[in-house]
Scaffold this active site. Sequence first.
Site, PDB file in Angstrom:
ATOM      1  N   CYS A 115       0.818  -1.236   0.000  1.00 18.73           N
ATOM      2  CA  CYS A 115       0.000   0.000   0.000  1.00 18.73           C
ATOM      3  C   CYS A 115       0.837   1.266   0.000  1.00 18.73           C
ATOM      4  O   CYS A 115       0.317   2.353  -0.262  1.00 18.73           O
ATOM      5  CB  CYS A 115      -0.931   0.015   1.202  1.00 18.73           C
ATOM      6  SG  CYS A 115      -1.936  -1.441   1.305  1.00 18.73           S
ATOM      7  N   HIS A 255      -3.274   7.078   2.965  1.00 15.24           N
ATOM      8  CA  HIS A 255      -3.682   5.787   2.400  1.00 15.24           C
ATOM      9  C   HIS A 255      -5.063   5.435   2.947  1.00 15.24           C
ATOM     10  O   HIS A 255      -5.330   5.599   4.134  1.00 15.24           O
ATOM     11  CB  HIS A 255      -2.656   4.716   2.771  1.00 15.24           C
ATOM     12  CG  HIS A 255      -3.127   3.326   2.471  1.00 15.24           C
ATOM     13  ND1 HIS A 255      -3.597   2.970   1.234  1.00 15.24           N
ATOM     14  CD2 HIS A 255      -3.221   2.212   3.256  1.00 15.24           C
ATOM     15  CE1 HIS A 255      -3.959   1.692   1.266  1.00 15.24           C
ATOM     16  NE2 HIS A 255      -3.742   1.216   2.480  1.00 15.24           N
ATOM     17  N   ASN A 285     -10.114  -0.349   0.348  1.00 13.89           N
ATOM     18  CA  ASN A 285      -8.653  -0.270   0.343  1.00 13.89           C
ATOM     19  C   ASN A 285      -8.138  -0.811  -0.991  1.00 13.89           C
ATOM     20  O   ASN A 285      -8.249  -2.010  -1.252  1.00 13.89           O
ATOM     21  CB  ASN A 285      -8.105  -1.090   1.515  1.00 13.89           C
ATOM     22  CG  ASN A 285      -6.594  -1.060   1.603  1.00 13.89           C
ATOM     23  OD1 ASN A 285      -5.915  -0.628   0.679  1.00 13.89           O
ATOM     24  ND2 ASN A 285      -6.067  -1.534   2.710  1.00 13.89           N
TER      25      ASN A 285
HETATM   26  N1  ACO Z   1     -18.524  -8.381   9.956  1.00 14.62           N
HETATM   27  C1  ACO Z   1     -18.923  -8.606  11.212  1.00 14.62           C
HETATM   28  N2  ACO Z   1     -18.070  -8.934  12.189  1.00 14.62           N
HETATM   29  C2  ACO Z   1     -16.777  -9.046  11.876  1.00 14.62           C
HETATM   30  C3  ACO Z   1     -16.296  -8.825  10.574  1.00 14.62           C
HETATM   31  C4  ACO Z   1     -17.232  -8.475   9.594  1.00 14.62           C
HETATM   32  N3  ACO Z   1     -16.902  -8.236   8.313  1.00 14.62           N
HETATM   33  N4  ACO Z   1     -14.968  -8.995  10.572  1.00 14.62           N
HETATM   34  C5  ACO Z   1     -14.608  -9.310  11.813  1.00 14.62           C
HETATM   35  N5  ACO Z   1     -15.703  -9.351  12.608  1.00 14.62           N
HETATM   36  C6  ACO Z   1     -15.785  -9.663  14.035  1.00 14.62           C
HETATM   37  C7  ACO Z   1     -14.610 -10.477  14.519  1.00 14.62           C
HETATM   38  O1  ACO Z   1     -14.812 -11.848  14.240  1.00 14.62           O
HETATM   39  C8  ACO Z   1     -14.633 -10.179  15.984  1.00 14.62           C
HETATM   40  O2  ACO Z   1     -15.602 -11.011  16.601  1.00 14.62           O
HETATM   41  P1  ACO Z   1     -15.331 -11.636  18.059  1.00 14.62           P
HETATM   42  O3  ACO Z   1     -15.193 -10.439  18.958  1.00 14.62           O
HETATM   43  O4  ACO Z   1     -16.536 -12.454  18.282  1.00 14.62           O
HETATM   44  O5  ACO Z   1     -14.057 -12.406  17.921  1.00 14.62           O
HETATM   45  C9  ACO Z   1     -15.138  -8.746  16.049  1.00 14.62           C
HETATM   46  O6  ACO Z   1     -15.736  -8.478  14.785  1.00 14.62           O
HETATM   47  C10 ACO Z   1     -14.034  -7.750  16.293  1.00 14.62           C
HETATM   48  O7  ACO Z   1     -12.948  -8.062  15.431  1.00 14.62           O
HETATM   49  P2  ACO Z   1     -11.667  -7.175  15.353  1.00 14.62           P
HETATM   50  O8  ACO Z   1     -10.753  -7.743  14.329  1.00 14.62           O
HETATM   51  O9  ACO Z   1     -11.139  -6.914  16.712  1.00 14.62           O
HETATM   52  O10 ACO Z   1     -12.331  -5.834  14.815  1.00 14.62           O
HETATM   53  P3  ACO Z   1     -11.675  -4.454  14.614  1.00 14.62           P
HETATM   54  O11 ACO Z   1     -12.447  -3.426  15.271  1.00 14.62           O
HETATM   55  O12 ACO Z   1     -10.197  -4.495  14.859  1.00 14.62           O
HETATM   56  O13 ACO Z   1     -11.898  -4.219  13.053  1.00 14.62           O
HETATM   57  C11 ACO Z   1     -10.639  -4.365  11.037  1.00 14.62           C
HETATM   58  C12 ACO Z   1     -11.360  -5.140  12.116  1.00 14.62           C
HETATM   59  C13 ACO Z   1     -11.630  -3.485  10.326  1.00 14.62           C
HETATM   60  C14 ACO Z   1     -10.046  -5.365  10.070  1.00 14.62           C
HETATM   61  C15 ACO Z   1      -9.558  -3.499  11.682  1.00 14.62           C
HETATM   62  O14 ACO Z   1      -8.785  -4.263  12.559  1.00 14.62           O
HETATM   63  C16 ACO Z   1      -8.675  -2.868  10.668  1.00 14.62           C
HETATM   64  O15 ACO Z   1      -9.083  -2.027   9.900  1.00 14.62           O
HETATM   65  N6  ACO Z   1      -7.374  -3.236  10.704  1.00 14.62           N
HETATM   66  C17 ACO Z   1      -6.420  -2.679   9.806  1.00 14.62           C
HETATM   67  C18 ACO Z   1      -6.666  -3.257   8.472  1.00 14.62           C
HETATM   68  C19 ACO Z   1      -5.853  -2.571   7.467  1.00 14.62           C
HETATM   69  O16 ACO Z   1      -5.777  -1.390   7.458  1.00 14.62           O
HETATM   70  N7  ACO Z   1      -5.257  -3.390   6.609  1.00 14.62           N
HETATM   71  C20 ACO Z   1      -4.548  -2.961   5.558  1.00 14.62           C
HETATM   72  C21 ACO Z   1      -3.392  -2.065   5.932  1.00 14.62           C
HETATM   73  S1  ACO Z   1      -2.090  -2.293   4.931  1.00 14.62           S
HETATM   74  C22 ACO Z   1      -2.737  -2.374   3.464  1.00 14.62           C
HETATM   75  O17 ACO Z   1      -3.518  -1.495   3.129  1.00 14.62           O
HETATM   76  C23 ACO Z   1      -2.428  -3.563   2.609  1.00 14.62           C
END
Ligand code: ACO
Length: 328
Positions: A115, A255, A285
Amino acid sequence: MQRPVAQIDGLGIAVPDRVVTNADFEKTLDTTDQWIVERTGIRERRIAAPGEMLTPLAVAASERAMAQAGVTAADLDVIIVATVSGDRRMPSQACDLQAALGAANAAAFDLGAACSGFVYGVSVAEGMIATGQGRTILVVGAERLSTITDFEDRSTAILFGDGAGAAILRPSDGRRGILSMFLKSDGRLAPLLHIPGGGNLEPPSEQMIRDRRQFMKMAGREVFKAAVLAMAEATDEAIRRAGISPDDIDLLVPHQANVRIIEATAKHAEIPMSKVMVSVDRYGNTSSASIPLAIDQAVAEGRIRRDSLVLLVAFGAGFTWGSMVVRW
Ligand code: ACO
């Protein structure tokens, strides 16, 4: 303030026509529009149709950038494509683009910084202009992330989209252009966001495919924390190296991974959200394409104009991160 060496003269984007909304994912995954919007800010993304390749998207974005800059394919000295999802593993996506454009005089190579690829690519182009290796350089961030996304994994499927953005870099007029640059990486964090299968570590096999290891794997929460820290460092460094203050920035273009990461970055930099570009709601993204897609929208909305001071900040798999201040 430093005297810039290179400036962005033209910018173009292209995205697939197919729009996939959060409601579409509600039909195939255990997820909701509300969860996706609250946790990521994403409302829809573009996903390439079956058989729709990356090269035509990269060509369309490049031709728009070239038209805006008033250059032809024959003028291109170098083509740099930042991608992690090219049409084939060998040769480079840049060579496929070079052939499709008919850029007979250009060197062409890919750059792998996930990214952060667009920021890394512009940095390389700036260096090549500074050392006289090229005067007209095409930098493209292009991704067909849908190829490497596991649409059965709700934690990643909803995040990513396809698209391409291109920029023409040329020598600066002495005022406009890149005022500062910062690049960094930490490969120790690679396992937090990677594709385990298909390379030397895990060569293609039936078992590998069954285990879905040809797709991106991500530890979302850890990536989130690392992204916030890295983007904070990157904003600080670009501002410091440009010899300006956050108040001088007209628009922060981060980004586009997650609106909460964007908000944390803006807060750290003490830049109000009114001066921050958000396009993750429309495109998700798109990795190396995300910054040019956001710039294109900002220009269309009149939020970037000639002479605007723009801060670009990126973070991606690797991990890699980087930033620059640009006088538009
Ligand atoms: N729908 C519903 N629930 C979901 C989903 C979904 N699509 N995805 C995950 N959950 C659930 C999980 O299973 C978890 O359930 P649990 O508590 O029963 O275990 C709960 O939601 C919380 O999960 P987390 O992973 O802690 O949620 P978080 O608030 O961290 O959000 C996310 C997840 C959006 C992926 C976040 O962590 C994020 O944005 N991380 C960075 C991702 C990123 O930026 N990646 C790319 C960067 S580098 C690049 O661009 C290549």
